[in-house]
Design a protein around this motif. Structure first.
Motif, mmCIF file in Angstrom:
data_model
loop_
_atom_site.group_PDB
_atom_site.id
_atom_site.type_symbol
_atom_site.label_atom_id
_atom_site.label_comp_id
_atom_site.label_asym_id
_atom_site.label_seq_id
_atom_site.Cartn_x
_atom_site.Cartn_y
_atom_site.Cartn_z
ATOM 1 N N LYS A 27 4.945 21.344 -8.331
ATOM 2 C CA LYS A 27 3.984 20.831 -7.187
ATOM 3 C C LYS A 27 4.680 19.593 -6.607
ATOM 4 N N ALA A 28 5.910 19.072 -6.655
ATOM 5 C CA ALA A 28 6.484 18.150 -6.175
ATOM 6 C C ALA A 28 6.385 18.212 -4.658
ATOM 7 N N GLY A 29 6.929 19.251 -3.997
ATOM 8 C CA GLY A 29 6.698 19.395 -2.443
ATOM 9 C C GLY A 29 5.276 19.107 -2.025
ATOM 10 N N ARG A 30 4.572 19.691 -2.471
ATOM 11 C CA ARG A 30 3.160 19.475 -1.834
ATOM 12 C C ARG A 30 2.507 17.946 -2.309
ATOM 13 N N ASP A 31 2.726 17.612 -3.268
ATOM 14 C CA ASP A 31 2.519 16.088 -3.533
ATOM 15 C C ASP A 31 3.110 15.176 -2.759
ATOM 16 N N LEU A 32 4.249 15.551 -2.534
ATOM 17 C CA LEU A 32 5.196 14.598 -1.616
ATOM 18 C C LEU A 32 4.602 14.583 -0.062
ATOM 19 N N GLU A 33 4.270 15.701 0.286
ATOM 20 C CA GLU A 33 3.538 15.792 1.848
ATOM 21 C C GLU A 33 2.332 15.390 1.781
ATOM 22 N N THR A 34 1.478 15.332 0.843
ATOM 23 C CA THR A 34 0.222 14.713 0.833
ATOM 24 C C THR A 34 0.527 12.905 0.708
ATOM 25 N N THR A 35 1.849 12.432 -0.029
ATOM 26 C CA THR A 35 2.062 11.060 -0.044
ATOM 27 C C THR A 35 2.711 10.742 1.223
ATOM 28 N N GLY A 36 3.418 11.610 2.144
ATOM 29 C CA GLY A 36 3.911 11.171 3.487
ATOM 30 C C GLY A 36 2.785 10.978 4.513
ATOM 31 N N ILE A 37 1.545 11.997 4.079
ATOM 32 C CA ILE A 37 0.425 11.802 5.116
ATOM 33 C C ILE A 37 -0.195 10.562 4.893
ATOM 34 N N GLY A 38 -0.406 10.323 3.533
ATOM 35 C CA GLY A 38 -1.088 8.937 3.348
ATOM 36 C C GLY A 38 -0.379 7.942 3.820
ATOM 37 N N ILE A 39 1.171 7.812 3.929
ATOM 38 C CA ILE A 39 1.586 6.499 4.539
ATOM 39 C C ILE A 39 1.626 6.679 5.731
ATOM 40 N N ASP A 52 0.835 -1.238 -0.126
ATOM 41 C CA ASP A 52 0.133 -0.051 -0.064
ATOM 42 C C ASP A 52 0.735 1.315 -0.124
ATOM 43 N N CYS A 53 1.915 1.194 0.676
ATOM 44 C CA CYS A 53 2.942 2.531 0.791
ATOM 45 C C CYS A 53 3.416 2.545 -0.763
ATOM 46 N N MET A 54 3.747 1.464 -1.230
ATOM 47 C CA MET A 54 4.202 1.826 -2.689
ATOM 48 C C MET A 54 3.270 2.285 -3.859
ATOM 49 N N LYS A 55 2.086 1.898 -3.487
ATOM 50 C CA LYS A 55 0.899 2.361 -4.465
ATOM 51 C C LYS A 55 0.459 3.495 -3.972
ATOM 52 N N ILE A 56 0.661 3.999 -2.995
ATOM 53 C CA ILE A 56 0.508 5.611 -2.745
ATOM 54 C C ILE A 56 1.629 6.450 -3.392
ATOM 55 N N MET A 57 2.730 5.911 -3.338
ATOM 56 C CA MET A 57 3.953 6.610 -4.044
ATOM 57 C C MET A 57 3.691 6.617 -5.507
ATOM 58 N N GLN A 58 3.537 5.579 -6.145
ATOM 59 C CA GLN A 58 3.300 5.692 -7.408
ATOM 60 C C GLN A 58 2.187 6.511 -7.905
ATOM 61 N N LYS A 59 1.343 6.699 -7.320
ATOM 62 C CA LYS A 59 0.342 7.825 -7.599
ATOM 63 C C LYS A 59 0.579 9.017 -7.980
ATOM 64 N N ASN A 60 1.793 9.691 -7.420
ATOM 65 C CA ASN A 60 2.333 11.055 -7.622
ATOM 66 C C ASN A 60 3.356 10.873 -8.696
#
Length: 117
Positions: A74-86, A44-52
């Protein structure tokens, strides 16, 4: 950009997930359940990472590294969202395994950006 030695430098962003105490989780006690939950967490972590639009995902020991294009505005904001999901996934994992009286999984999430060769 390139230099005289033909090295290519690229702007990249990295999302690192370190599950520090994963090796101490008592997989033996509830082996099948714990392994299934941990495997699901990693997938699931890898799936979230792949979305961005992750360029590459590296799974090494108890770490997951996602390599992203650093030119993306937008990379910074996208990665913050990814981190929150993880982080949510890790909290859900801990909630499921807490019922089995196991140690909580400690997870560190870091984001870095810069130029890599």
């Amino acid at each position: 950009m390139s230099d005289a030695n033909n090295a290519t430098y690229e702007k990249v962003a990295v999302l690192a997930v370190c599950m520090q105490n994963a090796e101490r989780i008592p997989f033996e006690e509830h082996q099948e359940y714990m392994l299934e939950q941990y495997r699901k967490l990693l997938i699931d972590c890898m799936k979230i990472m792949q979305k961005n639009h992750c360029r590459e995902i590296i799974l090494y020991n108890n770490h997951i590294y996602g390599i992203y294009d650093g030119n993306h505005n937008k990379a910074g904001r996208d990665l913050e969202t990814t981190g929150i999901g993880i982080n949510r996934l890790v909290r859900a994992f801990n909630g499921k395994t807490e019922k089995r009286d196991t140690e909580k999984l400690l997870c560190g999430i870091g984001i870095a950006a810069g130029i890599a060769v």
